[in-house]
Design an enzyme around this catalytic site. Structure first.
Site, PDB file in Angstrom:
ATOM      1  N   SER A 229       9.065  56.053 -58.815  1.00  0.00           N
ATOM      2  CA  SER A 229      10.325  55.381 -59.104  1.00  0.00           C
ATOM      3  C   SER A 229      10.795  54.670 -57.840  1.00  0.00           C
ATOM      4  CB  SER A 229      11.373  56.394 -59.554  1.00  0.00           C
ATOM      5  OG  SER A 229      11.689  57.274 -58.474  1.00  0.00           O
TER       6      SER A 229
ATOM      7  N   ASP B  69       7.852  53.179 -61.996  1.00  0.00           N
ATOM      8  CA  ASP B  69       8.813  53.564 -63.030  1.00  0.00           C
ATOM      9  C   ASP B  69      10.007  52.614 -63.049  1.00  0.00           C
ATOM     10  OD1 ASP B  69       9.662  55.138 -65.111  1.00  0.00           O
ATOM     11  OD2 ASP B  69      10.231  56.862 -63.887  1.00  0.00           O
ATOM     12  N   HIS B  70      10.982  52.943 -63.868  1.00  0.00           N
ATOM     13  CA  HIS B  70      12.166  52.120 -64.156  1.00  0.00           C
ATOM     14  C   HIS B  70      12.579  51.143 -63.052  1.00  0.00           C
ATOM     15  CE1 HIS B  70      13.435  54.336 -67.812  1.00  0.00           C
ATOM     16  NE2 HIS B  70      12.788  55.320 -67.224  1.00  0.00           N
TER      17      HIS B  70
ATOM     18  N   GLU C 158      11.478  48.259 -71.594  1.00  0.00           N
ATOM     19  CA  GLU C 158      12.321  49.170 -72.364  1.00  0.00           C
ATOM     20  C   GLU C 158      13.348  48.388 -73.163  1.00  0.00           C
ATOM     21  OE1 GLU C 158      15.082  53.200 -71.868  1.00  0.00           O
ATOM     22  OE2 GLU C 158      13.810  52.516 -70.224  1.00  0.00           O
TER      23      GLU C 158
ATOM     24  N   HIS D  53      17.304  61.259 -70.399  1.00  0.00           N
ATOM     25  CA  HIS D  53      16.729  61.761 -69.155  1.00  0.00           C
ATOM     26  C   HIS D  53      17.386  63.088 -68.779  1.00  0.00           C
ATOM     27  CE1 HIS D  53      15.560  57.420 -68.045  1.00  0.00           C
ATOM     28  NE2 HIS D  53      14.467  58.089 -68.318  1.00  0.00           N
TER      29      HIS D  53
ATOM     30  N   HIS E 144      10.125  57.974 -73.235  1.00  0.00           N
ATOM     31  CA  HIS E 144      10.877  58.267 -72.015  1.00  0.00           C
ATOM     32  C   HIS E 144      11.748  59.500 -72.231  1.00  0.00           C
ATOM     33  CE1 HIS E 144      10.749  54.080 -69.873  1.00  0.00           C
ATOM     34  NE2 HIS E 144       9.560  54.571 -70.124  1.00  0.00           N
ATOM     35  N   GLY E 145      12.149  60.145 -71.135  1.00  0.00           N
ATOM     36  CA  GLY E 145      13.005  61.320 -71.237  1.00  0.00           C
ATOM     37  C   GLY E 145      12.301  62.473 -71.914  1.00  0.00           C
ATOM     38  N   GLY E 146      11.033  62.718 -71.524  1.00  0.00           N
ATOM     39  CA  GLY E 146      10.250  63.749 -72.200  1.00  0.00           C
ATOM     40  C   GLY E 146      10.592  65.175 -71.814  1.00  0.00           C
TER      41      GLY E 146
END
Length: 360
Positions: free
Chosen positions: A63, A110-111, A175, A227, A266-268
């Protein structure tokens, strides 16, 4: 047929058509690749060990904040210089060490929100320089996250970046639909729940726009993702929406594939095995994990410190004698290794949950 049978590069960082082949194979065999956030050589090693031991491919991602940490907290980051330098350093480290583990690795970032685009620009500069020398980008893929912006601007800007990545056959993840919660300094805890669910029409518009540029893209669609880790029942996931997205795109494009879109979860962290399984059945090929792994790493260090606290209060002197040295307990290689072990064990669980174990 396993993953290595379809890849031109069997071990180390894979790029271009190999990434596409990996995701195609994942959809066909109904598994997803864990995407592990790494912030140091230690977390890289923990993740790679898990993948090796589970005979599985893996995605390693940094990230913006993780990249800055990789560079060192003493490096200025007002213009994303630490994040750019740290991401590049992580990429070269992973490229150097990954072949030693005998597995294929997707090297991802990442993001990247709107305010962080200079970070992405800097990494793409590095990709293009690397491409001139090696005929491949430094990173396998990047993720651009403009989900907080208007749908129109999101798609338009994502398309611009995909055009830049396309000549290198570089993958781009985007996203649409906001992922709730908080991660890496981006806080979406107060967003309206309706914003957490992506509409099929938007998925089709993205697919139509991006597929005209390059086949190397995936979509992180919102289906209630959050998240972080929350109490059971506080997060309402609707993986069935992903099936509707696939059906809508198939109908509109006339595709022969039942799952024409490569989807990302996402947010697993904190999700149930059943939720993972259902989402993967609808074409999810990548699942992000971060929060769970941060806690897993801590747990190993914490347990070691608590167990050995009487040996960690001073450099010399412990229950075995006031003149006994404690170096073998406070040496960072000892207690850091304990964190690697527990993080690696948690990553191994993810391979089992996502049906990725023994897919090589």
């Amino acid at each position: 047929m396993g993953v290595k049978d379809i890849l031109s590069r069997k071990t180390g960082v894979i790029v271009g058509d190999d990434v596409l082949r990996l995701f195609q194979h994942a959809q066909e065999k109904v598994f997803a690749i864990p995407a592990i956030n790494v912030t140091s050589s230690s977390t890289v090693v923990a993740a790679l060990e898990a993948a090796r031991d589970k005979n599985s491919p893996i995605i390693l991602q940094v990230s913006q904040g993780g990249a800055a940490f990789f560079a060192g907290k003493g490096v200025p980051n007002g213009k994303q210089e630490a994040s750019v330098a740290g991401a590049i350093a992580a990429a070269h480290y992973i490229r150097s060490i990954a072949p030693s583990y005998g597995i294929p690795v997707v090297l991802h970032t990442d993001h990247c929100a709107k305010k962080l685009l200079p970070w992405l620009d800097g990494m793409l500069d590095a990709d293009e320089c690397y491409f001139k020398l090696h005929n491949e980008p430094l990173f396998s893929s990047h993720m651009i996250d403009l989900s907080e912006e208007s749908v129109e601007w999101n798609i338009e800007t994502t398309a611009k970046y995909l055009k830049r990545a396309a000549p290198m056959k570089q993958w781009l993840e985007m996203e649409i639909g906001i992922t709730g919660g908080e991660e890496d300094g981006v806080n979406n805890e107060s967003v309206d729940n309706n914003s957490l669910y992506t509409q099929p029409e938007d998925i089709y518009t993205i697919y139509k726009t991006l597929s005209a540029i390059s086949p190397y893209f995936s979509i992180a669609a919102g289906f209630g993702n959050v998240h972080g880790v929350y109490k059971p029942g506080n997060v309402r996931l609707h993986p069935e929406l992903l099936s509707k997205h696939q059906a809508y795109v198939k109908e509109k494009t006339g595709s022969s594939k039942n799952k024409p879109v490569y989807l990302v979860f996402h947010g697993g962290s904190g999700s149930t095995k059943a939720e993972f399984k259902e989402a993967i059945s609808y074409g999810v090929v990548k699942v992000n994990l971060d929060t769970d792994l941060q806690y897993a790493y801590l747990s190993g260090v914490r347990d070691f410190v608590l167990k050995k606290k009487d040996y960690l209060m001073s450099a010399v002197g412990n229950p075995e004698g006031e003149d006994k040295p404690n170096k073998k307990y406070f040496d960072p290689r000892v207690w850091i290794r304990e964190g690697e072990k527990t993080m690696s064990a948690r990553v191994q669980e993810a391979f089992d949950d996502f049906n990725t174990s023994n897919q090589l």
